[in-house]
Scaffold this active site. Structure first.
Site, PDB file in Angstrom:
ATOM      1  N   CYS A 101       2.713  -1.849   0.034  1.00  0.00           N
ATOM      2  CA  CYS A 101       3.776  -1.108   0.712  1.00  0.00           C
ATOM      3  C   CYS A 101       3.458  -0.988   2.205  1.00  0.00           C
ATOM      4  O   CYS A 101       3.314  -1.991   2.880  1.00  0.00           O
ATOM      5  CB  CYS A 101       3.981   0.240   0.023  1.00  0.00           C
ATOM      6  SG  CYS A 101       5.516   1.082   0.427  1.00  0.00           S
ATOM      7  N   ALA A 102       3.325   0.204   2.722  1.00  0.00           N
ATOM      8  CA  ALA A 102       2.990   0.385   4.138  1.00  0.00           C
ATOM      9  C   ALA A 102       1.484   0.345   4.384  1.00  0.00           C
ATOM     10  O   ALA A 102       1.045   0.209   5.526  1.00  0.00           O
ATOM     11  CB  ALA A 102       3.555   1.711   4.650  1.00  0.00           C
TER      12      ALA A 102
END
Length: 181
Positions: A101-102
């Site tokens: 994800c991030a």
């Protein structure tokens, strides 16, 4: 094989639990380490009790590290000098460094993504300059593994299993779980 997953406040619960569950089914031990405390609340208000605090663990006891994404979980990981040291040490010693994800922003800060293809949640890649971003669900280059987001958990876990030398077991496991990649 023993991996540590670091939980920071605001982590993405599905990425943490889903990835750990798949890896456990493959016989990999996943130890949850809370960044600030044993109990850590994710981005959707679920609180997970980690096995240990990260500060109480030793990098040398683990074969790799996994960072779930989520916000502000990823930025909390990014701002931790201890996490950056763990990532650098794991990478320098050829151990698995994985983020989804991030959270690949943490790998970038630690200098892990410089020569590797990677994926992450769309849009965050624009903060990382001219690195080799792809739009794949998951990427693996050597022992560096990245995933796109919550819906990529199964692809991400499969790439971690590959890096751990267990890639041949994933197809059978996923057939039994009715997972289609």
């Amino acid at each position: 094989m023993n991996l540590v997953m670091i939980l920071a406040p605001g982590f993405e619960e599905l990425e943490a639990i889903g990835t750990a569950d798949v890896l456990a089914r493959l016989g990999i031990t996943v130890t949850f380490a809370g960044l600030d405390s044993i109990k850590t609340t994710g981005s959707h208000s679920f609180t997970i009790a980690a096995h240990h605090k990260l500060a109480d663990l030793s990098v040398s006891d683990y074969d790799g590290v996994i960072l779930p994404g989520g916000l502000p979980g990823s930025t909390n990981l990014l701002e931790s000098d201890l996490v950056i040291r763990w990532i650098k040490d794991m990478h320098i010693n050829g151990k698995i460094t994985a983020a989804i994800c991030a959270a690949p922003i943490v790998l970038a800060k630690a200098g892990v993504l410089t020569d590797n293809r990677f994926t992450m949640y769309p849009g965050f890649d624009s903060y990382l300059g001219n690195l080799h971003y792809t739009d794949a669900l998951a990427e693996r280059e050597g022992n560096v593994v990245t995933g796109k987001g919550p819906g990529a958990v199964f692809a991400f876990a499969a790439k971690i299993a590959e890096a751990a030398g267990l890639g041949s077991k994933v197809d059978e496991l996923y057939r039994g779980m009715f997972v289609q990649l």
